[in-house]
Design an enzyme around this catalytic site. Structure first.
Site, PDB file in Angstrom:
ATOM      1  N   PRO A 100       1.070  -1.418  -0.129  1.00 16.61           N
ATOM      2  CA  PRO A 100       0.083   0.039   0.060  1.00 16.61           C
ATOM      3  C   PRO A 100       1.157   1.214  -0.011  1.00 16.61           C
ATOM      4  O   PRO A 100       0.961   1.531   1.288  1.00 16.61           O
ATOM      5  CB  PRO A 100      -0.799  -0.464   1.864  1.00 16.61           C
ATOM      6  CG  PRO A 100       0.210  -1.085   2.241  1.00 16.61           C
ATOM      7  CD  PRO A 100       1.054  -1.329   1.372  1.00 16.61           C
ATOM      8  N   ASP A 133       5.311   2.739   2.581  1.00 23.09           N
ATOM      9  CA  ASP A 133       4.619   1.222   2.631  1.00 23.09           C
ATOM     10  C   ASP A 133       3.786   1.459   4.250  1.00 23.09           C
ATOM     11  O   ASP A 133       4.668   1.959   4.931  1.00 23.09           O
ATOM     12  CB  ASP A 133       5.895   0.273   2.589  1.00 23.09           C
ATOM     13  CG  ASP A 133       5.257  -0.815   3.065  1.00 23.09           C
ATOM     14  OD1 ASP A 133       3.730  -0.847   3.183  1.00 23.09           O
ATOM     15  OD2 ASP A 133       5.577  -2.237   2.642  1.00 23.09           O
ATOM     16  N   HIS A 134       2.747   1.574   3.430  1.00 27.80           N
ATOM     17  CA  HIS A 134       1.573   2.251   4.612  1.00 27.80           C
ATOM     18  C   HIS A 134       2.163   0.966   5.918  1.00 27.80           C
ATOM     19  O   HIS A 134       1.677   1.454   7.160  1.00 27.80           O
ATOM     20  CB  HIS A 134       0.529   2.834   4.100  1.00 27.80           C
ATOM     21  CG  HIS A 134      -0.086   3.972   4.776  1.00 27.80           C
ATOM     22  ND1 HIS A 134       0.380   4.450   6.959  1.00 27.80           N
ATOM     23  CD2 HIS A 134      -0.692   5.194   5.103  1.00 27.80           C
ATOM     24  CE1 HIS A 134      -0.351   4.653   6.914  1.00 27.80           C
ATOM     25  NE2 HIS A 134      -1.600   6.007   5.881  1.00 27.80           N
ATOM     26  N   ARG A 135       2.068  -0.023   5.612  1.00 37.65           N
ATOM     27  CA  ARG A 135       2.481  -0.840   6.324  1.00 37.65           C
ATOM     28  C   ARG A 135       3.350   0.074   7.520  1.00 37.65           C
ATOM     29  O   ARG A 135       2.952  -0.912   8.819  1.00 37.65           O
ATOM     30  CB  ARG A 135       2.533  -2.106   6.253  1.00 37.65           C
ATOM     31  CG  ARG A 135       1.303  -2.955   5.477  1.00 37.65           C
ATOM     32  CD  ARG A 135       1.878  -4.246   4.154  1.00 37.65           C
ATOM     33  NE  ARG A 135       2.590  -3.685   3.907  1.00 37.65           N
ATOM     34  CZ  ARG A 135       3.470  -5.159   2.874  1.00 37.65           C
ATOM     35  NH1 ARG A 135       3.179  -6.558   2.932  1.00 37.65           N
ATOM     36  NH2 ARG A 135       4.171  -4.890   2.423  1.00 37.65           N
ATOM     37  N   ALA A 136       4.067   0.057   6.931  1.00 38.80           N
ATOM     38  CA  ALA A 136       5.276   0.737   8.171  1.00 38.80           C
ATOM     39  C   ALA A 136       5.573   1.880   8.697  1.00 38.80           C
ATOM     40  O   ALA A 136       5.448   2.202   9.695  1.00 38.80           O
ATOM     41  CB  ALA A 136       6.808   0.328   7.540  1.00 38.80           C
TER      42      ALA A 136
END
Lengths: 328, 495
Positions: B295, B467-470
């Site tokens: 993402p 990376d929106h997960r991180a």
């Protein structure tokens, strides 16, 4: 339209009787076709009906009576030669190949040979190597001969009548194992054209090309294919020469996969010729190499187990169909 | 003692390789550490040094052929005369399942099973169970028959089994660049305008069959529209075009390709199909994977460049031999900013986030084959001079295709600089598994508001893809603020 239920052998008998009633030039000759009513009772009652001039018991001399028939045909008669077994036609192969098949050509079209050579052929049950020959491809190989191999009583009658009326020498091979098949057929007279096949089972996933007993075997596999979720289309060419390749090609264009089943051997077999025709016409329609199911490369053994193992089986057909569908 | 050499795995991501040249010939003696072949991996062309000595007896694959890791490539023997028939047979049986053995890193149940007899359609019913008890007499009968007539009587050889589902390599036994596809599958693909070269076949030996094309059409996977189907009369294919090198060589630019044969079709655009180089395949796979699974979000900032440009100018004036580029300064600035924002210098690993202490900065380098990202290690501990020297050396190696895996593996952050191409602003795709990539645009002179005045300033856009997960938006903004602060006040690099 009335119907009647007849054995395969009776259908053949009716075809000959009807044609002999219709045309006084038609006669039957062969070993034990008269007084014994035929080794397989195909000519049952014909001697009584037509007399010894038109139902001729020959000595054991295939080369002799085949030659006699070729000569009779040249003079305008329409002989039906019965081989007690097609294995014995090998004794007469020179008459068939050099005379029956070639005379029209070599006489510049002056002498046609309107004769039918018929009788039981193909492996039967434990009759051993010499009496189990599959010779379809031998006859189909030579220009000048038509070759017919029916798989049902209905087809057998309609095709034999057309063969008798045809002005060319026709090799008409009846599978011995089919003689006892019963089928409902019309009471009325009918004929079926030579060189026209039939889609006997309609499907969309795989085309199975089979004739004679193999077509019969594959017809019995319909429930099995349904269970496997395979929509099988069975094309029976009925006549292997001339071959109804257009019918086969239409089916292949629909299914994109082909299995050819034959009782004969693989190398130079009828299926090899059919496959070649398919590749020539349908290459871009094929999604898999054409699969073939054939007799193994050995004389047919007498022993039951290895006899069965040498011949095409439903399991082998299913395996080939799955291979063509990449489902193995 | 003879032995079988297989296609080595020369990088962690290598699944297939192409032998571009043999350095030894059959009959040659080879010593430990000598180069047997040059192998093109998904990243570079590398020398393959053997760890065994012996005589080169036989090459089992051809140059230019793409083969799976683990596929036998060569037979070595201790003496020049040793019998190698057994190994040859072993190689042949191994070669029918190269894709399965070179399957994806995560072993799949199918791949783990012992390789069965090739599950090929045996057209002879002889294989039916009924045969088993009586195999000998039938075999004897067949043997007798075979005495009279030999070769053509044998049933056709079994086909190779299909590759395990999901395995990557496609064995292409018929030579370089050859993709197996059934005639009907090909017709179907061309009717649909689908680029079948990119499909993974599920038929024997990786053959693409109709179901693969249908799956691609319905699933949209690996689908490339190549325009309306051309008229049948002039349908150029990769094979039909002369002068196209197999995948082993860099694909020629379209305009210099052999006399292009545009398809003169009514209403359709002409086209030509170019084979994929190993590098292009790797880029395609990696970029698609990143864009589809990570993402992304972007944050952009405009930064004033005057002071950094001044610094570079004075460095250039005072140390003319050092040759420090603007990019070198940006690399250094990023290393400093990353140390202050470790959240940016991280990787999302599924069940955890890994934060790195040091800044290993990958720098995208354009080559004739495509993009590659060599890595400058521990930038935070290096001076500008060292950064500049290493950066230049890596870029040169990349353009000469001489990078070794150590040069491009790893990396904790990537910089993609398109400033020299006049780009005003752009977004970059994250170089997974890294969390962030910085897209550096060009320096432009433009009006800027300074207090209550409009002046001509030198500015540049920086866009960080994260990376929106991180990484969350505020963290990205804070990193960019720090980075821009350093760029606008480069003396802080000294701190």
């Amino acid at each position: 339209m009335g119907t009647q239920t007849v054995f395969f052998r009776e259908a053949l008998n009716q075809a000959m009787v009807e044609e002999m009633e219709r045309d006084p030039n038609v006669f039957l000759i062969g070993e034990e076709v008269g007084r014994y009513n035929g080794a397989y009772k195909v000519s049952l009652g014909m001697l009584d009906r037509f007399g010894p001039k038109r139902v001729v018991d020959s000595p054991i001399s295939e080369n002799g009576f085949t030659g006699l028939a070729v000569g009779a045909a040249m003079t305008g008669l329409r002989p039906i030669v019965e081989y007690m077994s097609f294995n014995f036609s090998l004794v007469a192969i020179d008459q068939i190949v050099s005379n029956a098949a070639k005379t029209l050509y070599m006489s510049g079209g002056q002498f046609s040979i309107p004769m039918v050579m018929r009788g039981p052929g193909g492996p039967a049950a434990q009759v051993a190597a010499q009496h189990s020959n599959v010779m379809d491809s031998i006859f189909a190989y030579f220009p000048g001969l038509k070759v017919v191999l029916p798989s049902t009583a209905y087809d057998a009658k309609g095709l034999l009548k057309s063969a008798i009326r045809d002005n060319n020498p026709v090799v008409f091979i009846e599978n011995e194992m089919l003689y006892g098949l019963k089928q409902e057929i019309p009471e009325e007279e009918y004929t079926l054209p030579l060189g026209v096949g039939e889609v006997q089972v309609t499907g969309r996933d795989v085309t199975i090309v089979a004739y004679s007993r193999m077509a019969h075997m594959v017809r019995q596999m319909v429930p099995e294919f349904e269970k496997e979720g395979i929509s099988m289309e069975l094309v029976d060419p009925r006549t292997i020469k001339p071959l109804d390749i257009e019918l086969i090609a239409r089916s292949v264009a629909k299914t994109h996969r082909v299995v050819i089943v034959e009782e004969g051997h693989r190398f130079c077999g009828v299926g090899a010729g059919i496959a070649d025709e398919i590749y020539a016409r349908c290459f871009d329609d094929l999604d898999a190499p054409i699969a073939r199911v054939t007799h193994t490369e050995n004389p047919l053994p007498y022993a039951k187990g290895i006899e069965a193992a040498s011949l095409p089986s439903p399991a082998a057909v299913m395996r080939a169909a799955k291979a063509a569908l990449y489902r193995l | 003692m003879a032995l079988l050499l297989t296609m080595p795995s020369l990088s962690p991501t290598m699944e297939t390789g192409v032998i571009t040249a043999w350095r030894k010939q059959v009959g040659d003696r080879i010593e430990v550490g000598e180069v047997l072949a040059e192998i093109e991996t998904d990243k570079a062309v590398m020398d393959y040094e053997v760890v065994d000595e012996g005589y080169v007896r036989e090459f089992l694959v051809e140059t230019g052929q793409e083969i799976a890791v683990g596929t036998p490539i060569c037979i070595l023997s201790a003496t020049a005369e040793e019998d190698i028939a057994a190994l040859r047979a072993q190689a042949r049986s191994a070669a029918v399942r190269p894709a399965a053995t070179a399957a994806a890193p995560a072993p799949q149940p199918q791949a783990a099973a012992p390789a069965p007899q090739p599950a090929a359609p045996d057209p002879r019913p002889a294989a039916s169970p009924a045969l088993q008890p009586v195999a000998t007499p039938l075999a004897a009968a067949q043997a007798v028959a075979a005495q009279a007539v030999a070769a053509p009587m044998q049933a056709p050889p079994p086909l190779a089994p299909p590759p395990a589902p999901g395995s990557a390599g496609r064995p292409s036994g018929n030579g370089a660049g050859r993709v197996r596809i059934s005639p009907f599958a090909r017709k179907l693909a061309e009717q649909q305008g689908l680029d079948w070269q990119a499909l993974q076949g599920t038929g024997p030996a990786g053959r693409i069959v109709a179901r693969d094309v249908e799956a691609a059409i319905t699933g949209g996977a690996a689908m490339t529209l190549t325009g309306p189907p051309p008229a049948p009369a002039a349908r150029p294919t990769a094979q039909a075009l002369p002068g196209f090198a197999p995948a082993a060589q860099p694909a020629a630019p379209a305009q210099s390709a052999a006399p292009a044969r545009p398809a003169p079709t009514a209403g359709g655009a002409g086209y030509e199909d170019l084979p994929l180089s190993m590098m292009r395949k790797a880029i395609a796979r990696k970029m698609a994977e990143s864009k589809q699974t990570v993402p992304h979000f972007q944050t952009t900032r405009k930064v004033r460049m005057e002071k950094l440009l001044e610094l570079r100018a004075s460095l250039k004036a005072q140390f003319p031999d050092v040759r420090i580029s603007l990019n070198d300064l940006l690399v250094k600035a990023c290393a400093v900013a990353l140390r202050r924002h470790p959240v940016i210098n991280s990787q999302f690993l599924g069940d955890r986030i890994r934060r790195f202490a040091g800044a290993d900065i990958a720098v995208a380098v354009n080559t004739d084959d495509g993009l590659i990202t060599p890595v400058l290690r521990n930038v935070e501990a290096k001076g500008l001079q060292q950064i500049a020297a290493e950066s230049r050396a890596l870029a040169d190696k990349a353009r000469e295709r001489k990078l070794v895996p150590e040069d491009y593996q790893g990396g904790t952050f990537t910089i993609s600089n398109m400033g020299m191409f006049g780009i005003y602003e752009f977004n970059a795709i994250i170089n997974t598994p890294q969390a962030c990539i910085l897209a550096v645009a060009g320096v432009v002179r433009e009006p800027v508001v300074e207090g209550e005045r409009i002046v001509i300033g030198q500015t540049m856009h920086l866009t960080l893809s994260s990376d929106h997960r991180a990484v969350d938006g505020v963290a990205a903004a804070e990193f960019l603020a720090t980075l821009c602060g350093i760029i606008e006040n480069p003396l802080s690099l000294l701190l």
